[in-house]
Design a protein around this motif. Structure first.
Motif, PDB file in Angstrom:
ATOM      1  N   GLN A  14      34.229  35.288  47.170  1.00  0.00           N
ATOM      2  CA  GLN A  14      35.256  36.291  47.448  1.00  0.00           C
ATOM      3  C   GLN A  14      35.670  36.274  48.917  1.00  0.00           C
ATOM      4  OE1 GLN A  14      33.614  39.991  46.044  1.00  0.00           O
ATOM      5  NE2 GLN A  14      34.056  39.544  43.894  1.00  0.00           N
ATOM      6  N   GLU A  15      34.701  36.057  49.811  1.00  0.00           N
ATOM      7  CA  GLU A  15      35.034  35.984  51.229  1.00  0.00           C
ATOM      8  C   GLU A  15      35.904  34.770  51.522  1.00  0.00           C
ATOM      9  OE1 GLU A  15      34.471  38.076  53.758  1.00  0.00           O
ATOM     10  OE2 GLU A  15      33.771  39.452  52.197  1.00  0.00           O
ATOM     11  N   CYS A  16      35.602  33.654  50.869  1.00  0.00           N
ATOM     12  CA  CYS A  16      36.420  32.442  51.031  1.00  0.00           C
ATOM     13  C   CYS A  16      37.845  32.691  50.559  1.00  0.00           C
ATOM     14  CB  CYS A  16      35.803  31.275  50.258  1.00  0.00           C
ATOM     15  SG  CYS A  16      34.282  30.645  50.980  1.00  0.00           S
ATOM     16  N   CYS A  17      37.964  33.377  49.445  1.00  0.00           N
ATOM     17  CA  CYS A  17      39.296  33.697  48.917  1.00  0.00           C
ATOM     18  C   CYS A  17      40.077  34.552  49.912  1.00  0.00           C
ATOM     19  CB  CYS A  17      39.178  34.437  47.580  1.00  0.00           C
ATOM     20  SG  CYS A  17      38.680  33.393  46.206  1.00  0.00           S
ATOM     21  N   ILE A  60      51.270  32.998  34.139  1.00  0.00           N
ATOM     22  CA  ILE A  60      50.400  31.865  34.445  1.00  0.00           C
ATOM     23  C   ILE A  60      50.741  30.640  33.618  1.00  0.00           C
ATOM     24  CG2 ILE A  60      48.034  31.033  34.172  1.00  0.00           C
ATOM     25  CD1 ILE A  60      47.032  33.548  35.342  1.00  0.00           C
ATOM     26  N   ASN A  61      50.985  30.810  32.320  1.00  0.00           N
ATOM     27  CA  ASN A  61      51.230  29.647  31.461  1.00  0.00           C
ATOM     28  C   ASN A  61      52.468  28.871  31.897  1.00  0.00           C
ATOM     29  OD1 ASN A  61      48.985  30.133  29.886  1.00  0.00           O
ATOM     30  ND2 ASN A  61      50.097  31.372  28.401  1.00  0.00           N
ATOM     31  N   LEU A  62      53.572  29.577  32.144  1.00  0.00           N
ATOM     32  CA  LEU A  62      54.792  28.902  32.580  1.00  0.00           C
ATOM     33  C   LEU A  62      54.626  28.290  33.968  1.00  0.00           C
ATOM     34  CD1 LEU A  62      57.746  31.145  31.336  1.00  0.00           C
ATOM     35  CD2 LEU A  62      57.108  28.871  30.536  1.00  0.00           C
ATOM     36  N   CYS A  63      53.926  29.003  34.848  1.00  0.00           N
ATOM     37  CA  CYS A  63      53.696  28.469  36.193  1.00  0.00           C
ATOM     38  C   CYS A  63      52.846  27.201  36.141  1.00  0.00           C
ATOM     39  CB  CYS A  63      53.013  29.531  37.068  1.00  0.00           C
ATOM     40  SG  CYS A  63      54.101  30.903  37.542  1.00  0.00           S
ATOM     41  N   LYS A  64      51.816  27.206  35.315  1.00  0.00           N
ATOM     42  CA  LYS A  64      50.993  26.005  35.138  1.00  0.00           C
ATOM     43  C   LYS A  64      51.840  24.848  34.639  1.00  0.00           C
ATOM     44  CE  LYS A  64      46.344  27.744  34.077  1.00  0.00           C
ATOM     45  NZ  LYS A  64      45.338  27.872  32.989  1.00  0.00           N
ATOM     46  N   TYR A  83      45.038  38.074  43.342  1.00  0.00           N
ATOM     47  CA  TYR A  83      44.820  36.830  44.073  1.00  0.00           C
ATOM     48  C   TYR A  83      43.392  36.311  44.026  1.00  0.00           C
ATOM     49  CZ  TYR A  83      42.504  38.963  48.138  1.00  0.00           C
ATOM     50  OH  TYR A  83      41.623  39.598  48.968  1.00  0.00           O
ATOM     51  N   LYS A  84      42.420  37.144  43.650  1.00  0.00           N
ATOM     52  CA  LYS A  84      41.034  36.675  43.568  1.00  0.00           C
ATOM     53  C   LYS A  84      40.724  35.966  42.249  1.00  0.00           C
ATOM     54  CE  LYS A  84      39.289  40.243  46.667  1.00  0.00           C
ATOM     55  NZ  LYS A  84      38.386  41.415  46.811  1.00  0.00           N
ATOM     56  N   ASN A  85      41.671  35.950  41.355  1.00  0.00           N
ATOM     57  CA  ASN A  85      41.488  35.215  40.097  1.00  0.00           C
ATOM     58  C   ASN A  85      41.243  33.732  40.381  1.00  0.00           C
ATOM     59  OD1 ASN A  85      43.239  33.377  38.092  1.00  0.00           O
ATOM     60  ND2 ASN A  85      42.167  34.964  36.942  1.00  0.00           N
ATOM     61  N   ASN A  86      40.366  33.102  39.618  1.00  0.00           N
ATOM     62  CA  ASN A  86      39.988  31.708  39.867  1.00  0.00           C
ATOM     63  C   ASN A  86      41.185  30.773  39.875  1.00  0.00           C
ATOM     64  OD1 ASN A  86      37.310  32.407  40.078  1.00  0.00           O
ATOM     65  ND2 ASN A  86      36.828  31.938  37.946  1.00  0.00           N
ATOM     66  N   PHE A  87      42.077  30.960  38.897  1.00  0.00           N
ATOM     67  CA  PHE A  87      43.249  30.079  38.817  1.00  0.00           C
ATOM     68  C   PHE A  87      44.128  30.245  40.045  1.00  0.00           C
ATOM     69  CE2 PHE A  87      47.809  29.932  37.749  1.00  0.00           C
ATOM     70  CZ  PHE A  87      47.930  28.563  37.524  1.00  0.00           C
ATOM     71  N   LEU A  88      44.328  31.493  40.438  1.00  0.00           N
ATOM     72  CA  LEU A  88      45.194  31.756  41.584  1.00  0.00           C
ATOM     73  C   LEU A  88      44.566  31.257  42.880  1.00  0.00           C
ATOM     74  CD1 LEU A  88      47.832  32.896  42.486  1.00  0.00           C
ATOM     75  CD2 LEU A  88      46.800  35.169  42.578  1.00  0.00           C
ATOM     76  N   ALA A  89      43.244  31.440  43.028  1.00  0.00           N
ATOM     77  CA  ALA A  89      42.560  30.951  44.223  1.00  0.00           C
ATOM     78  C   ALA A  89      42.704  29.434  44.344  1.00  0.00           C
ATOM     79  CB  ALA A  89      41.089  31.341  44.173  1.00  0.00           C
ATOM     80  N   LYS A  90      42.554  28.739  43.225  1.00  0.00           N
ATOM     81  CA  LYS A  90      42.710  27.287  43.243  1.00  0.00           C
ATOM     82  C   LYS A  90      44.151  26.890  43.560  1.00  0.00           C
ATOM     83  CE  LYS A  90      41.970  23.118  40.484  1.00  0.00           C
ATOM     84  NZ  LYS A  90      43.263  22.544  40.836  1.00  0.00           N
ATOM     85  N   GLY A 119      48.180  40.946  31.657  1.00  0.00           N
ATOM     86  CA  GLY A 119      47.760  39.710  32.285  1.00  0.00           C
ATOM     87  C   GLY A 119      47.959  39.727  33.784  1.00  0.00           C
ATOM     88  N   ILE A 120      47.620  38.628  34.421  1.00  0.00           N
ATOM     89  CA  ILE A 120      47.744  38.509  35.868  1.00  0.00           C
ATOM     90  C   ILE A 120      49.202  38.308  36.224  1.00  0.00           C
ATOM     91  CG2 ILE A 120      47.136  37.070  37.848  1.00  0.00           C
ATOM     92  CD1 ILE A 120      44.500  36.518  36.386  1.00  0.00           C
ATOM     93  N   ASN A 121      49.667  39.067  37.171  1.00  0.00           N
ATOM     94  CA  ASN A 121      51.086  39.029  37.525  1.00  0.00           C
ATOM     95  C   ASN A 121      51.347  38.044  38.650  1.00  0.00           C
ATOM     96  OD1 ASN A 121      52.134  40.879  35.654  1.00  0.00           O
ATOM     97  ND2 ASN A 121      51.312  42.576  36.846  1.00  0.00           N
ATOM     98  N   ILE A 122      52.094  37.022  38.322  1.00  0.00           N
ATOM     99  CA  ILE A 122      52.440  35.986  39.276  1.00  0.00           C
ATOM    100  C   ILE A 122      53.762  35.369  38.850  1.00  0.00           C
ATOM    101  CG2 ILE A 122      51.011  34.355  37.963  1.00  0.00           C
ATOM    102  CD1 ILE A 122      50.667  32.721  40.478  1.00  0.00           C
ATOM    103  N   PHE A 123      54.582  34.987  39.801  1.00  0.00           N
ATOM    104  CA  PHE A 123      55.767  34.217  39.434  1.00  0.00           C
ATOM    105  C   PHE A 123      56.145  33.259  40.551  1.00  0.00           C
ATOM    106  CE2 PHE A 123      57.671  38.175  41.151  1.00  0.00           C
ATOM    107  CZ  PHE A 123      58.604  37.673  42.058  1.00  0.00           C
ATOM    108  N   PHE A 124      56.885  32.231  40.162  1.00  0.00           N
ATOM    109  CA  PHE A 124      57.419  31.244  41.098  1.00  0.00           C
ATOM    110  C   PHE A 124      58.913  31.473  41.256  1.00  0.00           C
ATOM    111  CE2 PHE A 124      54.212  27.672  39.813  1.00  0.00           C
ATOM    112  CZ  PHE A 124      53.217  28.332  40.507  1.00  0.00           C
ATOM    113  N   ILE A 125      59.434  31.130  42.423  1.00  0.00           N
ATOM    114  CA  ILE A 125      60.872  30.987  42.617  1.00  0.00           C
ATOM    115  C   ILE A 125      61.133  29.504  42.835  1.00  0.00           C
ATOM    116  CG2 ILE A 125      62.867  31.530  44.047  1.00  0.00           C
ATOM    117  CD1 ILE A 125      61.866  33.910  42.468  1.00  0.00           C
ATOM    118  N   ILE A 126      62.003  28.929  42.030  1.00  0.00           N
ATOM    119  CA  ILE A 126      62.267  27.497  42.121  1.00  0.00           C
ATOM    120  C   ILE A 126      63.763  27.258  42.328  1.00  0.00           C
ATOM    121  CG2 ILE A 126      60.302  26.869  40.670  1.00  0.00           C
ATOM    122  CD1 ILE A 126      62.315  26.545  38.353  1.00  0.00           C
TER     123      ILE A 126
END
Length: 286
Positions: A14-17, A60-64, A83-90, A119-126
Motif C-alpha cells: 500500500q505504501e508503494c502504491c 476496467i474491461n473496456l480499458c483492458k 487506485y489501490k486496486n491491483n489492476f489499477l496499481a499495475k 465496480g471500480i470507477n475508471i475511464f480513459f480519454i482517447i
C-alpha cells in the motif's frame, strides 16, 4: 507469525502504491479545476479537434481491451477510492514510461463524469481519428441507413466484429457510433472496426464494385435464395421505416428473412446476426 508477516507485506504494498500515485498522478479535488471542466465537456459530448475526436472509454474491461488492441490511452482518470486496486496499481506502473497522464478525482467529482453504478470507477480519454472514405469499395462492408437505437447499433457493431466484417458505413441519420450507450453495447467491437459516419450511402453505392444486398421484410426473395460465399455489401435500414426507397432501388438484390408467424419485422440487430451467420454457414459448407 505468518499473519503478521502477510500484514506487513500488505502495508508495504500500500505504501508503494501511494508513492507511485504521488509521482505519476495529479489530484483533482475541486469542480472549479480547469481540467475537470474540460473533462465534463468531453464526457457530455464528443469533442473534435482537427481530424480527431476525443472519446471516453469507461470500465476496467473496456480499458483492458483498449490497451491490448491499441496501446496506452492519452488520459487515465480514476476515483480516489479505486487506485489501490491491483489492476489499477499495475496500470499506473505500466504508464511510467509512456505519455499517458493519470488524474485522480475525489469520489463525488468522479461520479458526475460516469454512468457506471458498480465496480471500480475508471475511464480513459482517447483520440480517435475521424475516418474518411474516398475510394472504391472493394471489400465486404455493412451500410446502415438510419439506425436510431444505440443498443441496436452497438449490437450490430459487436456482431460485425465477431464475423470479421470490418468496414461499417453509417448514414447521416444513424445514431452516433461513439456515444457511451453504443460503446457499452458494442463491448469493445469498436476497437476492431473501421467505422465511417455521416456517409451519403447513395453516393457510396455508386463506388462499390461488389453486389449490394438490401434487407426488405416485404421482398418476395428469401435470404436462402442467394449465394453469399463471395464478398458483398449488406444494406440494413431504420427500425421503423426500413431502408429508404432510393437505396433499395440502387441495390442489386433484395431479400427477406422467412417468418413462421405474422410478426411485422425482425429486429435489425437480429437481422444482421442472421445474415452474417448465413454467410458463414455457406462458406463453411462449401
Amino acid at each position: 507469525m505468518l499473519h503478521l508477516f502477510i500484514e506487513k507485506l500488505l502495508n508495504l504494498f500500500q505504501e508503494c502504491c501511494k508513492k507511485i500515485d504521488i509521482m505519476l498522478t495529479k489530484n483533482i479535488i475541486s469542480k472549479n479545476n480547469l481540467l475537470f471542466k474540460d473533462l465534463k465537456k468531453i464526457v457530455n459530448r464528443n469533442q473534435f479537434k482537427g481530424n480527431f475526436r476525443k472519446i471516453k472509454i469507461e470500465g476496467i474491461n473496456l480499458c483492458k481491451q483498449w490497451m491490448e488492441e491499441k496501446g496506452n490511452p492519452d488520459l487515465c482518470i480514476f476515483e480516489e477510492s479505486a487506485y489501490k486496486n491491483n489492476f489499477l496499481a499495475k496500470m499506473i506502473k505500466d504508464f511510467q514510461n509512456s505519455d499517458t497522464k493519470c488524474f485522480k478525482l475525489k469520489n463525488n467529482l468522479f461520479k458526475t463524469l460516469t454512468d457506471t453504478k458498480n465496480g471500480i470507477n475508471i475511464f480513459f480519454i482517447i483520440n480517435m481519428p475521424v475516418k474518411i472514405f474516398n475510394e472504391k469499395l472493394k471489400e465486404e462492408a455493412i451500410m446502415l441507413d438510419g439506425i436510431q437505437d444505440p443498443g441496436n447499433l452497438g449490437s450490430i457493431l459487436r456482431t460485425s466484429a465477431l464475423f470479421g466484417v470490418k468496414k461499417i458505413f453509417c448514414s447521416n441519420e444513424t445514431a452516433n457510433a461513439w456515444s457511451q450507450k453504443v460503446i457499452r453495447a458494442g463491448s469493445g467491437a469498436h476497437f476492431f472496426l473501421d467505422i465511417y459516419e455521416n456517409i451519403d450511402l447513395s453516393e457510396l453505392l455508386l463506388k462499390t464494385e461488389l453486389p449490394v444486398f438490401a434487407t426488405c421484410p416485404h421482398s418476395k426473395n428469401s435470404i436462402y435464395d442467394f449465394d453469399f460465399k463471395k464478398p458483398n455489401i449488406w444494406l440494413f435500414g431504420n427500425e421503423g421505416n426500413g431502408i429508404s426507397k432510393k437505396l433499395v432501388e440502387k441495390s442489386n438484390y433484395s431479400f427477406a428473412i422467412p417468418k413462421r408467424f405474422n410478426i411485422e419485422s425482425i429486429n435489425v440487430a437480429a437481422c444482421v446476426a442472421i445474415c452474417l451467420f448465413e454467410k458463414q454457414r455457406q462458406k463453411m459448407s462449401k
